[in-house]
Design a protein around this motif. Structure first.
Motif, PDB file in Angstrom:
ATOM      1  N   GLN A  88      -5.483  -0.072  -6.787  1.00 26.85           N
ATOM      2  CA  GLN A  88      -6.306   0.068  -5.631  1.00 26.85           C
ATOM      3  C   GLN A  88      -6.473  -1.650  -4.937  1.00 26.85           C
ATOM      4  O   GLN A  88      -6.384  -1.996  -4.075  1.00 26.85           O
ATOM      5  N   SER A 111       0.901  -1.069  -0.033  1.00 24.96           N
ATOM      6  CA  SER A 111       0.008  -0.049  -0.025  1.00 24.96           C
ATOM      7  C   SER A 111       0.851   1.329  -0.202  1.00 24.96           C
ATOM      8  O   SER A 111       0.631   2.111  -0.521  1.00 24.96           O
ATOM      9  N   GLY A 134       1.389   3.647  -2.964  1.00 26.32           N
ATOM     10  CA  GLY A 134       0.877   5.101  -2.579  1.00 26.32           C
ATOM     11  C   GLY A 134       1.779   6.125  -3.159  1.00 26.32           C
ATOM     12  O   GLY A 134       1.161   7.136  -3.473  1.00 26.32           O
TER      13      GLY A 134
END
Length: 679
Positions: free
Chosen positions: A255, A229, A233
């Motif tokens: 995602q 993540s 990100g």
């Protein structure tokens, strides 16, 4: 047209206008390939192992500056090794594991099968869940989905408080038979949401039977979630349109990849397999072996009858992963593999690698003797630079490193060993490692390599492919255009794929009951692809079923076709795989799978070429082969016209790779620009 349909139509129109970029992160270089609509361009940058996103963003910024584009005008498809490396190095999250009370030790006890049958001192890899972080809850669901014992709210609240005290970074939940009735897992997930950490719930990650594999896969997903993540990100803040390559050969949105990172553990190698499949189809080879030799490792995969072998029984660093993956065999043999003489006087090569930093001795930062240094000493690179001259090599430093190995060998064998002899020894050892890998995916599974072509790619693959083909009596070697960037090409060319599975446990006679189940899974996949901007007419759905003889422990997965004779199809497949069929035994359908594909379309444009001269100008270079020094032709790949035949022995040099063709082999260029070699 409603608002949602209008948004999807806009996404679809935007997708066609975007400049698409494929990125593959390797241990030594990060590869970039992009289509401008008129041509396809390729370049490489040194990888940044401490933070792979730095090299990725540097390359993307370079493309945007060159084409005068903003970040929202590009789409990046990325093959990443972040998840793989985290499992190998055990640097994932602090994970809590929640299961049905009494099964807290499931991840430790595992299966009774041994990795080495007669080894009484097997060292098992460390579990991903630390001691004291496995928790059991009182509940029970039967195999048919019946709730036998309900969850207690007070116990759930106490568990949430305990997890908060333990300061966990992610939570994995896997209750018995939750694939048949996920209600208890849903209730737990709702309560655990207040922790504010990533949750991996088994009926979402892998709604199938076999508790151990389902638990292991769910825990691996939780272990990787925070790391992936954060990584995605960092990329996503600069690249709003980002897709990630899956282990099964298709891409997913960033995602989805952040929520289910376990699907990306073989992301990088899968891109190469897809690229090899495209090249083999161009060359008319339905049966081929993909051979990807990079700087750190070599990946091989087998494709029979135009389809890559897939598996649901992958083990990564000792952790079973039951997500669909290409069946890829990896060995620690690459251009950066370090050579050494062991205590017994034997020459060893790998699995340790010099990587991108400090790299081989010829990179100028170390004195580590590697396979790349050996090839340079033997004159097999054709020059003292890589990447079309943009990456100079230190030939003197490489020779000094190989001479150090030669002195060690001389002391052992009590005669003088030259640097060339030591370099040839390094090449022979690393070739033996790679030959065993090719045998593992072919001979050991009942396939005769003499029926297959060898599709070679990766920065170092072309230097070793013909020698391996001769050892295995493989009749044809295919070297695609830009072989050093073929994994990035495969990542870019891969369609968007979503997979839906369901355990059914039905008798073979219940074939008529499968249609509504398949339709339900297809609808789930279609809706998921629509959310990613693919209308129904741009989707394809393939059906698969897993079956076994009743009483067997493991099953075979086969493709579903209309009016299929299920039992006879399974008997034939079982006989092909294991050498026998029990036609008198009933067949059981274990699970169904639907592979839903959003068609991305072909990469528009042709490969960037320099202006072709009126005739090919081959230089003469001296190369050390197994039978001694020879004068060889040195060709530039971009100067080779289609259908030209090459004089051997020769070296074919290009930006991303180098191919060595010894005497006695025949080589030509086909109409697609592929180099075809008959060893």
């Amino acid at each position: 047209m409603n608002i949602a349909q209008a948004q999807r139509a806009q996404q679809s129109r935007s997708r066609r206008r975007l400049v698409r970029i494929g990125v593959d992160t390797g241990g030594t270089f990060t590869d970039f390939i992009y289509s401008t609509g008129r041509e396809v361009r390729v370049f490489k940058l040194p990888s940044t192992p401490d933070d792979p996103s730095r090299a990725v963003l540097d390359g993307v910024q370079r493309i945007c500056a060159e084409l005068k584009l903003a970040f929202d005008e590009i789409e990046v498809v990325h093959g990443t090794t972040v998840g793989t490396n985290a499992l190998l190095e055990r640097r994932g999250a602090r994970v809590a594991f929640i299961t049905t009370r009494g099964f807290e030790d499931m991840l430790i006890t595992g299966r009774q099968a041994r990795p080495r049958l007669y080894d009484l001192n097997v060292t098992r890899p460390a579990p991903l869940v630390a001691d004291g972080l496995s928790f059991g809850v009182r509940e029970r669901t039967a195999a048919d989905g019946t709730a036998l014992e309900l969850l207690d709210d007070e116990e759930i609240n106490a568990l949430v408080r305990r997890l908060r005290e333990e300061d966990v970074e992610a939570v994995a939940v896997c209750l018995l038979f939750s694939f048949a009735n996920p209600e208890h897992e849903r209730k737990l997930a709702a309560a655990l949401a207040e922790l504010g950490v990533p949750l991996s719930i088994s009926h979402r990650i892998l709604p199938e039977y076999r508790e151990y594999e389902r638990a292991s896969t769910t825990v691996a997903n939780a272990y990787l979630q925070p790391l992936m993540s954060h990584y995605l990100g960092r990329l996503g803040r600069n690249v709003p349109r980002l897709r990630i390559m899956q282990s099964s050969g298709g891409s997913i949105g960033a995602q989805v990849a952040a929520a289910e990172p376990v699907r990306t553990v073989l992301s990088g190698p899968a891109g190469g397999v897809v690229g090899a499949l495209h090249a083999a189809r161009q060359a008319g080879a339905r049966d081929h072996i993909a051979f990807d030799m990079g700087g750190t490792s070599t990946d091989v995969a087998l494709c029979a009858d135009g389809e890559v072998r897939a598996t649901r029984e992958t083990i990564v660093s000792g952790i079973p992963i039951a997500i669909p993956c290409f069946e890829i065999h990896t060995v620690g043999a690459g251009g950066g593999s370090i050579a050494r003489v062991d205590r017994g006087g034997s020459l060893r090569v790998g699995p340790e690698s010099a990587g991108a930093d400090p790299g081989p001795a010829c990179y100028g930062k170390s004195d580590l003797p590697t396979v790349t240094d050996a090839n340079l000493v033997l004159g097999r690179l054709g020059s003292d630079a890589l990447l079309g001259g943009a990456f100079p090599l230190d030939a003197e430093r490489a020779r000094a490193a190989i001479e150090a190995i030669a002195r060690e060998m001389s002391a052992r064998v009590r005669r003088e060993v030259s640097a060339e002899e030591a370099a040839l020894g390094i090449i022979r050892v690393v070739n033996a490692h790679m030959e065993r890998a090719i045998r593992a995916v072919s001979v050991e599974r009942g396939y005769d390599p003499r029926r297959f072509a060898l599709v070679t790619f990766g920065g170092a693959g072309g230097l070793h492919a013909v020698a391996l083909a001769r050892s295995l009596r493989i009749p044809r070697v295919i070297v695609p255009r830009d072989p050093g960037a073929l994994s990035a090409f495969g990542v870019l060319a891969a369609d968007v794929v979503r997979e839906q599975t369901r355990t059914v446990m039905l008798g073979g006679e219940a074939v008529e009951n499968l249609e509504p189940l398949f339709c339900e899974l297809e609808e789930q996949g279609a809706q998921a692809l629509e959310r990613e901007g693919f209308p129904r007419h741009s989707q394809r759905h393939a059906r698969f079923f897993a079956a076994r003889y009743r009483g067997q422990s493991f099953e075979l997965e086969l493709k579903w076709r209309p009016r299929l004779n299920l039992s006879e199809t399974f008997h034939r497949a079982h006989e092909l795989r294991y050498g026998y069929a029990r036609r008198q035994s009933p067949v059981e359908i274990v699970s169904l799978r639907v592979r839903s594909t959003g068609i991305v379309g072909e990469i528009v444009g042709r490969r960037e070429r320099t202006k072709r001269p009126p005739r090919i100008k081959a230089q003469r270079v001296t190369v050390v082969f197994d039978d001694g020094k020879r004068t060889a032709h040195l060709y530039r790949r971009e100067e080779l016209r289609s259908r030209v035949r090459l004089a051997t022995p020769c070296i074919v040099a290009e930006y991303s790779s180098t191919t060595l063709i010894p005497a006695g082999a025949r080589a030509r260029v086909d109409r697609f620009g592929n180099l075809i070699i008959e060893p």
